[in-house]
Enzyme design. Structure first.
Site, PDB file in Angstrom:
ATOM      1  N   HIS A 203      -5.486   8.424 128.579  1.00  0.00           N
ATOM      2  CA  HIS A 203      -6.549   9.248 128.017  1.00  0.00           C
ATOM      3  C   HIS A 203      -7.469   8.383 127.152  1.00  0.00           C
ATOM      4  O   HIS A 203      -7.165   7.207 126.903  1.00  0.00           O
ATOM      5  CB  HIS A 203      -5.963  10.396 127.187  1.00  0.00           C
ATOM      6  CG  HIS A 203      -5.111   9.947 126.060  1.00  0.00           C
ATOM      7  ND1 HIS A 203      -3.746  10.077 126.034  1.00  0.00           N
ATOM      8  CD2 HIS A 203      -5.435   9.325 124.909  1.00  0.00           C
ATOM      9  CE1 HIS A 203      -3.273   9.582 124.917  1.00  0.00           C
ATOM     10  NE2 HIS A 203      -4.273   9.107 124.211  1.00  0.00           N
TER      11      HIS A 203
HETATM   12  P1  TYD Z   1      -0.161  12.147 123.684  1.00  0.00           P
HETATM   13  O1  TYD Z   1      -1.091  11.615 122.644  1.00  0.00           O
HETATM   14  O2  TYD Z   1      -0.764  12.635 124.965  1.00  0.00           O
HETATM   15  O3  TYD Z   1       0.942  11.048 124.036  1.00  0.00           O
HETATM   16  P2  TYD Z   1       0.818   9.593 124.716  1.00  0.00           P
HETATM   17  O4  TYD Z   1      -0.608   9.163 124.658  1.00  0.00           O
HETATM   18  O5  TYD Z   1       1.686   8.742 123.882  1.00  0.00           O
HETATM   19  O6  TYD Z   1       1.337   9.672 126.098  1.00  0.00           O
HETATM   20  O7  TYD Z   1       0.711  13.292 123.018  1.00  0.00           O
HETATM   21  C1  TYD Z   1       1.815  13.885 123.678  1.00  0.00           C
HETATM   22  C2  TYD Z   1       2.038  15.262 123.091  1.00  0.00           C
HETATM   23  O8  TYD Z   1       2.334  15.171 121.697  1.00  0.00           O
HETATM   24  C3  TYD Z   1       0.831  16.179 123.229  1.00  0.00           C
HETATM   25  O9  TYD Z   1       1.298  17.466 123.611  1.00  0.00           O
HETATM   26  C4  TYD Z   1       0.272  16.279 121.835  1.00  0.00           C
HETATM   27  C5  TYD Z   1       1.447  15.983 120.932  1.00  0.00           C
HETATM   28  N1  TYD Z   1       1.022  15.253 119.710  1.00  0.00           N
HETATM   29  C6  TYD Z   1       0.947  15.926 118.499  1.00  0.00           C
HETATM   30  O10 TYD Z   1       1.216  17.147 118.412  1.00  0.00           O
HETATM   31  N2  TYD Z   1       0.568  15.240 117.379  1.00  0.00           N
HETATM   32  C7  TYD Z   1       0.241  13.920 117.429  1.00  0.00           C
HETATM   33  O11 TYD Z   1      -0.116  13.311 116.389  1.00  0.00           O
HETATM   34  C8  TYD Z   1       0.312  13.228 118.693  1.00  0.00           C
HETATM   35  C9  TYD Z   1      -0.036  11.780 118.816  1.00  0.00           C
HETATM   36  C10 TYD Z   1       0.701  13.939 119.807  1.00  0.00           C
END
Ligand code: TYD
Length: 141
Positions: free
Chosen positions: A58
């Site tokens: 993303h």
């Molecule tokens: P995401 O940022 O998409 O993870 P990555 O980039 O590491 O694969 O986040 C995964 C899930 O966690 C998503 O449902 C949102 C949640 N999340 C939070 O609730 N708070 C946060 O600070 C972060 C980073 C993620």
């Protein structure tokens, strides 16, 4: 430092963080707006990452981040819609500064690897761009 949507992978930089060395173990302190170019609003960390797993996939509209391999190692694939670049992180005293509007994937995590992220904003689901084609369209404007 570019803060608009025109950021490129070359605006991402590896920052060497301070090290307080001690035979009993080292310390790396990080101060917002001193060691890194933003105030820290949030920290989070990824851990227990199964072998072969990829994270990220993303971009962020506004969020600025510093990504650190607090333990072990991993690679960060950076993409600004035109250029791609891979940065390998494997020391807790190096951080990858990422401006907004850069597509990223984190992969090749070593066993027990921990990815520490310092972030400029609190969590906001609307700040994410999760569709790569949408990201490319926005970057073209
Ligand atoms: P995401 O940022 O998409 O993870 P990555 O980039 O590491 O694969 O986040 C995964 C899930 O966690 C998503 O449902 C949102 C949640 N999340 C939070 O609730 N708070 C946060 O600070 C972060 C980073 C993620």
């Amino acid at each position: 430092m570019k803060r608009n949507g025109l950021t490129t992978v070359y605006d991402c930089s590896v920052i060497e963080l301070p090290r307080i060395e001690n035979p009993a173990g080292n310390i790396t302190p990080v101060h917002g707006n001193i060691n890194i170019p933003f105030e820290i609003a949030r920290i989070y960390y990824l851990y227990d990452i199964p072998g072969g797993e990829t994270r990220g996939g993303h971009a962020h509209k506004e969020l600025l981040q510093l990504i650190v391999a607090a333990s072990g190692s991993f690679d960060v694939l950076l993409d600004d819609g035109i250029n791609k670049r891979t940065v390998s992180l494997n020391r807790p005293y190096y951080g990858l500064y990422m401006p907004n509007m850069i597509w990223r994937e984190l992969l090749n995590f070593s066993s027990g690897g921990i990815c520490l992220v310092l972030a400029s904003l609190k969590y906001e689901a609307n700040d994410y761009i999760r569709d790569y084609n949408n990201f490319k369209q926005i970057k073209k404007r």
